[in-house]
Motif scaffolding. Structure first.
Motif, PDB file in Angstrom:
ATOM      1  N   TYR A   1      -4.116  10.674  -0.748  1.00 21.49           N
ATOM      2  CA  TYR A   1      -4.315   9.411  -1.469  1.00 21.49           C
ATOM      3  C   TYR A   1      -5.787   9.031  -1.378  1.00 21.49           C
ATOM      4  O   TYR A   1      -6.510   9.017  -2.370  1.00 21.49           O
ATOM      5  CB  TYR A   1      -3.422   8.365  -0.821  1.00 21.49           C
ATOM      6  CG  TYR A   1      -3.564   6.940  -1.309  1.00 21.49           C
ATOM      7  CD1 TYR A   1      -3.599   6.634  -2.662  1.00 21.49           C
ATOM      8  CD2 TYR A   1      -3.609   5.894  -0.386  1.00 21.49           C
ATOM      9  CE1 TYR A   1      -3.689   5.312  -3.082  1.00 21.49           C
ATOM     10  CE2 TYR A   1      -3.691   4.578  -0.815  1.00 21.49           C
ATOM     11  CZ  TYR A   1      -3.739   4.289  -2.161  1.00 21.49           C
ATOM     12  OH  TYR A   1      -3.831   2.984  -2.565  1.00 21.49           O
ATOM     13  N   GLN A   2      -6.248   8.780  -0.156  1.00 22.24           N
ATOM     14  CA  GLN A   2      -7.666   8.514   0.077  1.00 22.24           C
ATOM     15  C   GLN A   2      -8.215   9.666   0.908  1.00 22.24           C
ATOM     16  O   GLN A   2      -7.459  10.359   1.585  1.00 22.24           O
ATOM     17  CB  GLN A   2      -7.826   7.203   0.832  1.00 22.24           C
ATOM     18  CG  GLN A   2      -7.379   6.019   0.001  1.00 22.24           C
ATOM     19  CD  GLN A   2      -7.532   4.706   0.753  1.00 22.24           C
ATOM     20  OE1 GLN A   2      -7.474   4.660   1.976  1.00 22.24           O
ATOM     21  NE2 GLN A   2      -7.724   3.639   0.006  1.00 22.24           N
ATOM     22  N   THR A   3      -9.530   9.815   0.854  1.00 20.43           N
ATOM     23  CA  THR A   3     -10.137  10.920   1.593  1.00 20.43           C
ATOM     24  C   THR A   3     -11.236  10.386   2.501  1.00 20.43           C
ATOM     25  O   THR A   3     -11.730   9.280   2.313  1.00 20.43           O
ATOM     26  CB  THR A   3     -10.709  11.968   0.621  1.00 20.43           C
ATOM     27  OG1 THR A   3     -11.555  11.294  -0.320  1.00 20.43           O
ATOM     28  CG2 THR A   3      -9.626  12.697  -0.135  1.00 20.43           C
TER      29      THR A   3
ATOM     30  N   GLU B   1       0.826  -1.202   0.000  1.00 23.31           N
ATOM     31  CA  GLU B   1       0.000   0.000   0.000  1.00 23.31           C
ATOM     32  C   GLU B   1       0.867   1.261   0.000  1.00 23.31           C
ATOM     33  O   GLU B   1       0.514   2.259  -0.631  1.00 23.31           O
ATOM     34  CB  GLU B   1      -0.964   0.033   1.188  1.00 23.31           C
ATOM     35  CG  GLU B   1      -1.947   1.189   1.016  1.00 23.31           C
ATOM     36  CD  GLU B   1      -2.971   1.309   2.124  1.00 23.31           C
ATOM     37  OE1 GLU B   1      -4.165   1.462   1.813  1.00 23.31           O
ATOM     38  OE2 GLU B   1      -2.598   1.267   3.305  1.00 23.31           O
TER      39      GLU B   1
END
Ligand code: PMP
Length: 416
Positions: free
Chosen positions: A247-249, A94
């Motif tokens: 990257y992610q929210t 990841e």
């Protein structure tokens, strides 16, 4: 004495105390966990379970403190300049995907080059291939020689002003070689390229100093250094991470949300959307503390075991030892003339010896070596010289059955 002391810290081995030994030589895949890691995880769920960063109540505050202390401990472990440079991820895979994906959002463009090595684990190939396809980037590969040793001198002609990023492994998971990453990083710096080092196989065996290495990103997984699965680390240079998008929210990573717009937190939280793996972080903290505390004993034991292993393997007629014996951690890959790797894996398993056979998630390396796989023995400090001797004797017996007409070396024995 130290051999048994280390082993005693790992309860899994006392579960296998039967007449037949269980010889776990697949530590490159994942390591066993010491009691201190198991206790830390159990303590968290049985006494300290609360979410981090959110609540004002006592247990949450205490858990948050331990969680953030672990970030500082990990920063110290790899000599990062600040704990803000430590991002929690699920693992090495990841961490690499995170960097590939955020760089793809405006930080690399068509025609840019990504330089990898022929030794890479698929986790350090496929994420780059994916963004290369999407953005029309070119991937270049630093080759290996016929033993699988990285040809660092070839990096010179491959890294240029077109190189956006160089991503190489610190240690090959398939062969155990320690790559000359200092030479490669220096070359990348000369051309202003970013550097990412895959430290999955290094952190448990080498001392890592990201500032001395001068790399931009360094990634690893907790489970390969006595920690739990599902937790990993992305180290990134602060100034770089600050300039990259999330990257992610979602929750945790925001500062303020309204339907007219959202602002994000600073480092490291900007890259940590959602409830983190709190037990994993605390378990990793315990693992790193274990590794630091016993570093000298671990290193001495690994070297003794590896020497004994090599000494025995070298006596086998028709064996090919891959990689670089004098520049390796305690991983050894080999193949034996006229012996099928899978058969050997199955037969060793029948004697309760766990090794890994196959391509080791490094298919391009196997292609470069012109083979379809190897047998890989990967040791850890809780292994014993008796286990190495048992392995060598068992291998000898198996080979005498598989190759009755070949004169084999006298029974492998080990000088400790
Ligand atoms: N890189 C290397 C060199 C590895 O050995 C591994 C695990 N075998 C990985 C990356 C991927 O690690 P994980 O599966 O823990 O994300």
């Amino acid at each position: 004495m130290s051999e048994s002391f280390l082993r005693q810290q790992f309860p899994i081995f006392s579960q296998h105390n039967t007449d037949t030994p269980w010889v776990y030589f697949d530590n490159g895949a994942t390591t066993q966990k010491p009691q201190t890691v198991i206790d830390t995880i159990q303590r968290f769920y049985s006494r300290q379970n609360a979410n981090v960063h959110r609540a004002s109540h006592r247990v949450s505050a205490a858990t948050t403190e331990m969680f953030e202390q672990t970030r500082k401990d990990v920063a110290a472990f790899i000599n990062a300049a600040s704990e803000k440079e430590i991002i929690w991820t699920k693992g090495c895979t990841e961490s690499i995907n995170l960097i590939a994906n955020v760089l793809a959002k405006g930080h690399v463009s068509a025609g840019d080059e990504i330089v990898l090595s022929a030794l890479e684990h698929h986790a350090n190939i496929v994420p780059w291939q994916q963004i290369a396809k999407e953005l029309d980037l070119r991937i270049r590969v630093i080759p290996v020689d016929e033993n699988g040793v990285l040809q660092a001198d070839k990096a010179k002609s491959m890294i240029s002003h077109k190189t956006a990023l160089v991503a190489v492994g610190h240690v090959s998971n398939a062969l155990g070689n320690i790559n000359p990453i200092d030479v490669i990083i220096a070359q990348a710096k000369k051309h202003g390229a970013l550097t990412l080092i895959d430290g999955a196989q290094a952190v448990a065996h080498l001392s890592v100093d990201v500032q001395a290495l001068d790399c931009d990103f360094y990634v690893f997984s907790g489970h390969k250094i006595f920690g739990p699965t599902g937790i990993g680390v992305l180290y990134g240079r602060q100034v770089l991470l600050e300039g990259l998008p999330p990257y992610q929210t979602g929750g945790e990573m925001i500062e303020r949300v309204s339907f007219s717009g959202t602002t994000f937190q600073g480092l490291p939280f900007k890259f940590e959307a959602g409830t983190p793996n709190i037990a994993g972080v605390l378990g990793l903290g315990a693992a790193i503390s274990f590794a630091r505390h016993h570093a000298l004993m671990i290193s001495a034991q690994e070297q003794a075991l590896y020497r004994a292993l090599i000494h025995g393997l070298q006596k086998i007629v028709g064996i090919r030892l891959w990689g670089e014996i004098d520049n390796s951690i305690c991983i050894q890959s080999f193949s034996i003339d006229d012996v099928n790797n899978q058969d050997l894996g199955v037969l060793l398993n029948e004697h309760n010896i766990a090794v890994r056979v196959g391509h080791h998630c490094a298919m391009p390396l196997m292609q470069a070596l012109g083979i379809d796989g190897t047998v890989r023995v990967s040791l850890s400090a809780y292994n014993t010289l008796d286990e190495v001797i048992y392995f060598l004797r068992t291998l000898d017996i198996i080979l005498r059955t598989l190759k009755p007409n070949v004169m084999l070396a006298p029974q492998a024995h080990v000088n400790s």
